[in-house]
Write a protein that holds these residues in place. Sequence first.
Motif, PDB file in Angstrom:
ATOM      1  N   LEU A   1      15.415  10.900  -2.887  1.00 34.27           N
ATOM      2  CA  LEU A   1      16.439  11.675  -2.197  1.00 34.27           C
ATOM      3  C   LEU A   1      16.970  10.909  -0.990  1.00 34.27           C
ATOM      4  N   ALA A   2      16.062  10.224  -0.301  1.00 35.10           N
ATOM      5  CA  ALA A   2      16.411   9.392   0.854  1.00 35.10           C
ATOM      6  C   ALA A   2      15.268   8.421   1.079  1.00 35.10           C
ATOM      7  N   THR A   3      15.581   7.297   1.703  1.00 37.16           N
ATOM      8  CA  THR A   3      14.535   6.358   2.120  1.00 37.16           C
ATOM      9  C   THR A   3      14.747   6.040   3.592  1.00 37.16           C
ATOM     10  N   LEU A   4      13.632   5.878   4.290  1.00 40.37           N
ATOM     11  CA  LEU A   4      13.671   5.560   5.711  1.00 40.37           C
ATOM     12  C   LEU A   4      12.744   4.385   5.966  1.00 40.37           C
ATOM     13  N   GLU A   5      13.189   3.455   6.774  1.00 39.36           N
ATOM     14  CA  GLU A   5      12.303   2.394   7.239  1.00 39.36           C
ATOM     15  C   GLU A   5      12.023   2.661   8.710  1.00 39.36           C
TER      16      GLU A   5
ATOM     17  N   ARG B   1       9.825   5.278  14.772  1.00 37.50           N
ATOM     18  CA  ARG B   1      11.270   5.259  15.027  1.00 37.50           C
ATOM     19  C   ARG B   1      11.964   4.858  13.729  1.00 37.50           C
ATOM     20  N   VAL B   2      12.941   5.630  13.327  1.00 36.76           N
ATOM     21  CA  VAL B   2      13.664   5.343  12.088  1.00 36.76           C
ATOM     22  C   VAL B   2      14.661   4.223  12.360  1.00 36.76           C
ATOM     23  N   LEU B   3      14.508   3.122  11.619  1.00 35.59           N
ATOM     24  CA  LEU B   3      15.353   1.941  11.798  1.00 35.59           C
ATOM     25  C   LEU B   3      16.497   1.892  10.791  1.00 35.59           C
ATOM     26  N   THR B   4      16.252   2.361   9.569  1.00 34.12           N
ATOM     27  CA  THR B   4      17.300   2.420   8.549  1.00 34.12           C
ATOM     28  C   THR B   4      17.132   3.700   7.742  1.00 34.12           C
ATOM     29  N   VAL B   5      18.243   4.194   7.236  1.00 33.34           N
ATOM     30  CA  VAL B   5      18.248   5.355   6.344  1.00 33.34           C
ATOM     31  C   VAL B   5      19.193   5.043   5.194  1.00 33.34           C
ATOM     32  N   GLU B   6      18.760   5.369   3.983  1.00 32.46           N
ATOM     33  CA  GLU B   6      19.638   5.263   2.825  1.00 32.46           C
ATOM     34  C   GLU B   6      19.601   6.586   2.079  1.00 32.46           C
ATOM     35  N   LEU B   7      20.759   6.997   1.577  1.00 33.36           N
ATOM     36  CA  LEU B   7      20.891   8.244   0.835  1.00 33.36           C
ATOM     37  C   LEU B   7      21.426   7.927  -0.558  1.00 33.36           C
ATOM     38  N   PRO B   8      20.559   7.432  -1.443  1.00 34.11           N
ATOM     39  CA  PRO B   8      21.021   7.081  -2.782  1.00 34.11           C
ATOM     40  C   PRO B   8      21.408   8.332  -3.569  1.00 34.11           C
TER      41      PRO B   8
ATOM     42  N   ALA C   1       0.863  -1.182   0.000  1.00 31.58           N
ATOM     43  CA  ALA C   1       0.000   0.000   0.000  1.00 31.58           C
ATOM     44  C   ALA C   1       0.897   1.228   0.000  1.00 31.58           C
ATOM     45  N   GLY C   2       0.413   2.302  -0.609  1.00 32.36           N
ATOM     46  CA  GLY C   2       1.179   3.539  -0.657  1.00 32.36           C
ATOM     47  C   GLY C   2       0.281   4.748  -0.522  1.00 32.36           C
ATOM     48  N   MET C   3       0.849   5.841  -0.018  1.00 33.55           N
ATOM     49  CA  MET C   3       0.103   7.072   0.195  1.00 33.55           C
ATOM     50  C   MET C   3       1.049   8.251   0.021  1.00 33.55           C
ATOM     51  N   THR C   4       0.654   9.231  -0.779  1.00 35.13           N
ATOM     52  CA  THR C   4       1.421  10.461  -0.895  1.00 35.13           C
ATOM     53  C   THR C   4       1.166  11.306   0.345  1.00 35.13           C
ATOM     54  N   ALA C   5       2.243  11.805   0.945  1.00 31.67           N
ATOM     55  CA  ALA C   5       2.106  12.612   2.160  1.00 31.67           C
ATOM     56  C   ALA C   5       2.896  13.907   2.014  1.00 31.67           C
ATOM     57  N   THR C   6       2.277  14.995   2.433  1.00 29.01           N
ATOM     58  CA  THR C   6       2.986  16.267   2.530  1.00 29.01           C
ATOM     59  C   THR C   6       3.108  16.687   3.998  1.00 29.01           C
ATOM     60  N   ALA C   7       2.400  15.987   4.883  1.00 32.80           N
ATOM     61  CA  ALA C   7       2.503  16.240   6.321  1.00 32.80           C
ATOM     62  C   ALA C   7       3.425  15.176   6.904  1.00 32.80           C
ATOM     63  N   PHE C   8       4.727  15.406   6.737  1.00 29.84           N
ATOM     64  CA  PHE C   8       5.766  14.479   7.178  1.00 29.84           C
ATOM     65  C   PHE C   8       6.884  15.322   7.754  1.00 29.84           C
ATOM     66  N   MET C   9       7.379  14.945   8.922  1.00 27.25           N
ATOM     67  CA  MET C   9       8.408  15.776   9.548  1.00 27.25           C
ATOM     68  C   MET C   9       9.270  14.994  10.514  1.00 27.25           C
ATOM     69  N   SER C  10      10.432  15.555  10.789  1.00 26.92           N
ATOM     70  CA  SER C  10      11.316  15.046  11.824  1.00 26.92           C
ATOM     71  C   SER C  10      10.746  15.447  13.181  1.00 26.92           C
TER      72      SER C  10
ATOM     73  N   LEU D   1      15.831  13.710  17.276  1.00 27.38           N
ATOM     74  CA  LEU D   1      17.114  13.165  16.843  1.00 27.38           C
ATOM     75  C   LEU D   1      17.520  11.982  17.713  1.00 27.38           C
ATOM     76  N   ASP D   2      17.210  12.041  19.009  1.00 27.56           N
ATOM     77  CA  ASP D   2      17.595  10.988  19.932  1.00 27.56           C
ATOM     78  C   ASP D   2      16.410  10.621  20.826  1.00 27.56           C
ATOM     79  N   PRO D   3      15.666   9.566  20.485  1.00 26.14           N
ATOM     80  CA  PRO D   3      15.886   8.646  19.375  1.00 26.14           C
ATOM     81  C   PRO D   3      15.419   9.271  18.059  1.00 26.14           C
ATOM     82  N   PRO D   4      15.845   8.698  16.916  1.00 28.69           N
ATOM     83  CA  PRO D   4      15.416   9.246  15.626  1.00 28.69           C
ATOM     84  C   PRO D   4      13.949   8.928  15.354  1.00 28.69           C
ATOM     85  N   LEU D   5      13.109   9.972  15.362  1.00 31.77           N
ATOM     86  CA  LEU D   5      11.667   9.798  15.179  1.00 31.77           C
ATOM     87  C   LEU D   5      11.179  10.712  14.061  1.00 31.77           C
ATOM     88  N   VAL D   6      10.225  10.212  13.288  1.00 30.45           N
ATOM     89  CA  VAL D   6       9.531  11.010  12.284  1.00 30.45           C
ATOM     90  C   VAL D   6       8.037  10.878  12.517  1.00 30.45           C
ATOM     91  N   LEU D   7       7.280  11.775  11.893  1.00 27.25           N
ATOM     92  CA  LEU D   7       5.829  11.786  12.046  1.00 27.25           C
ATOM     93  C   LEU D   7       5.199  11.924  10.671  1.00 27.25           C
TER      94      LEU D   7
END
Length: 194
Positions: free
Chosen positions: A147-151, A169-176, A62-71, A74-80
């Motif tokens: 630009l980046a992917t987060l799991e 909680r961000v478990l992995t980050v990739e910066l392709p 499943a996928g959803m376009t989001a514009t309400a996404f934010m950090s 930092l400790d712990p690394p969390l996004v919303l």
Amino acid sequence: MPQTTPAPRPEPLPRASRAIPHPEGVSNDDFRAALSRLASGVVLVTAHEPASSADGPRGEDAGMTATAFMSVSLDPPLVLVSVRNGSRMDDLLAEQPLWAASLLTENHRHIAGRFAMKGRISDRLLFQEIAYRRGEVSGAPLIEGSLATLECRTEQRVEAGDHTLVIGRVLTVELPGAEGGPLTHFKGRYRQLG
């Protein structure tokens, strides 16, 4: 003391065209117009719904376009991310704690539009012809060229009006090595910087 003539009152708008204010006095239209002037990045939030049983049909993405996404932290690394109550993604993330976010580039405008459609076709068809790979931790699709992917793993869900705020909680980050700048959303349209 000189007398002043009061200014004439403007004619009231016909009832059907007047914005209906909330008890606090802000109409949906005014609120939407004001917040549309806040530029935001565009993210594709994805999750994989596991199969209901080992011998049953395979799980679906499943996928959803989001514009309400934010950090958030930092400790712990969390996004919303904010998801509409009762949406497919809201229902899935209530059951599936693992999900991903792909930060889209200006070259991904078609992907953002696809996953933001109202009354859209099945997610299985939406993922066709889109280059992605599966996250090792979440199993969710990660969009190639982002630009980046987060799991992420959901830490908390907060109901807020007609949306739910999902804190992960961000478990992995990739910066392709992505080509192009970020895809942004401003005044109701997808745009690019510059």
